[in-house]
Enzyme design. Sequence first.
Site, PDB file in Angstrom:
ATOM      1  N   TYR A 124      42.487  58.649  48.387  1.00  0.00           N
ATOM      2  CA  TYR A 124      41.615  58.503  47.221  1.00  0.00           C
ATOM      3  C   TYR A 124      40.652  59.670  47.072  1.00  0.00           C
ATOM      4  CZ  TYR A 124      43.354  53.840  46.354  1.00  0.00           C
ATOM      5  OH  TYR A 124      44.165  52.785  46.061  1.00  0.00           O
ATOM      6  N   LYS A 171      49.580  53.252  59.742  1.00  0.00           N
ATOM      7  CA  LYS A 171      50.932  53.816  59.708  1.00  0.00           C
ATOM      8  C   LYS A 171      50.927  55.084  60.569  1.00  0.00           C
ATOM      9  CE  LYS A 171      55.080  53.351  58.019  1.00  0.00           C
ATOM     10  NZ  LYS A 171      55.939  52.181  58.166  1.00  0.00           N
ATOM     11  N   ASP A 205      53.465  47.711  57.650  1.00  0.00           N
ATOM     12  CA  ASP A 205      54.591  46.947  57.057  1.00  0.00           C
ATOM     13  C   ASP A 205      54.791  45.631  57.802  1.00  0.00           C
ATOM     14  OD1 ASP A 205      55.027  49.093  58.775  1.00  0.00           O
ATOM     15  OD2 ASP A 205      57.030  49.537  58.091  1.00  0.00           O
ATOM     16  N   ASP A 229      43.129  48.766  49.661  1.00  0.00           N
ATOM     17  CA  ASP A 229      43.266  48.421  48.247  1.00  0.00           C
ATOM     18  C   ASP A 229      44.470  47.498  48.053  1.00  0.00           C
ATOM     19  OD1 ASP A 229      42.975  48.401  45.540  1.00  0.00           O
ATOM     20  OD2 ASP A 229      43.385  50.525  45.219  1.00  0.00           O
TER      21      ASP A 229
END
Length: 338
Positions: A124, A171, A205, A229
């Site tokens: 972002y 991740k 995930d 988000d």
Amino acid sequence: MAHTVCLIPGDGIGPEVAEAARAVIDAAGASIEWILLPAGAAAAEEYGEVLPAMTLDAISTHQVALKGPVTTPIGKGFASVNVQLRKKLNLYAAVRPVRSMPGVKTRYDDVELVVIRENTEGLYSGIENEITDGVVTSLKVATRKACTRIARFAFNYARERERNRVTVFHKANIMKVSDGLFLECARAVHEQEASNVTYDELIIDNGCMQLVRDPSPFDILLLENLYGDVVSDLCAGLVGGLGVVPGANIGDDCAVFEAVHGSAPDIAGKDLANPLALIMSGVMMLNHIGQIEAADRIKDAYNAVLAEGNTQERTRDIGGTGGTKAFTQALIRRIEAG
Ligand code: NAI
């Protein structure tokens, strides 16, 4: 003495839900002097800027705002007002409590989670370039300072509220350096400052799969900006959707309270929006400024109205037939009845 609060109605359903939240907060006897401020597409038309200086200055001065959603154009146009606001006021922690609501039917009965999202960096940062025709890059920024700050915020939050587990979704198997730094900072804060709180990590995930299969083992989720988000909306889906999840953007100096949802242009101006998420954000705001009794009155009112299950007194997103105004009036009647 009345507390001055900046009220930013925003775009789309923003003015409808902001009006509802203000009416409910006033009915609960909160001692607030509201200052109405522009932001978003509506502000651009009137003031030529999506985030006018008067809005930023007022929040900096009064330190508390209740904000409706603002529209951000997709794939073109001005940079997100929300991202600008969070960066300019250094509102580094987004806090989004996700709880099952009485009388709102979902797959799960006892969801009780808090999503804590780093609010100032990651993808972002908006640093995007077209290297050459057909080749673009987007820079993911992670700093030790911001990663440590949000980890410390999450563990402090756990300690203050006697919550006992913080889980990072990451991740770092792929983004070994940036998500790796996020993990390194979380581990260091845990070891040095909060070793009595259970800490664990999940690749995002797998984390999402586990959340939708059974959210009950989770407590506080700590995520970098983009993951936070996305996972916030996923968690909203566990408890009835975007109409029932509040939020706060907290910095060292200021706090801006807003729902997780956006400006919902598909239902704007139709008396269909659920104002509860912003009303609940208002409850968080009242607690933040120490107006606990008014906050409790509102909480008792919405729990009672929802538990009663009168479909005319709830909006369609949570199984009702009523509109924004009918639900708001039901809350006000309940508050006035004591
Ligand atoms: P959205 O959250 O506005 O809407 C998603 C879906 O949820 C829509 O079907 C909408 O009708 C429904 N919904 C949302 N809030 C609701 C409520 N209170 N009551 C009943 N139904 C509700 O997300 P979308 O459509 O992806 O984005 C619309 C705009 O909002 C975009 O410009 C986006 O950038 C902006 N946005 C702004 C945010 C903010 O100001 N904090 C946060 C998220 C999106």
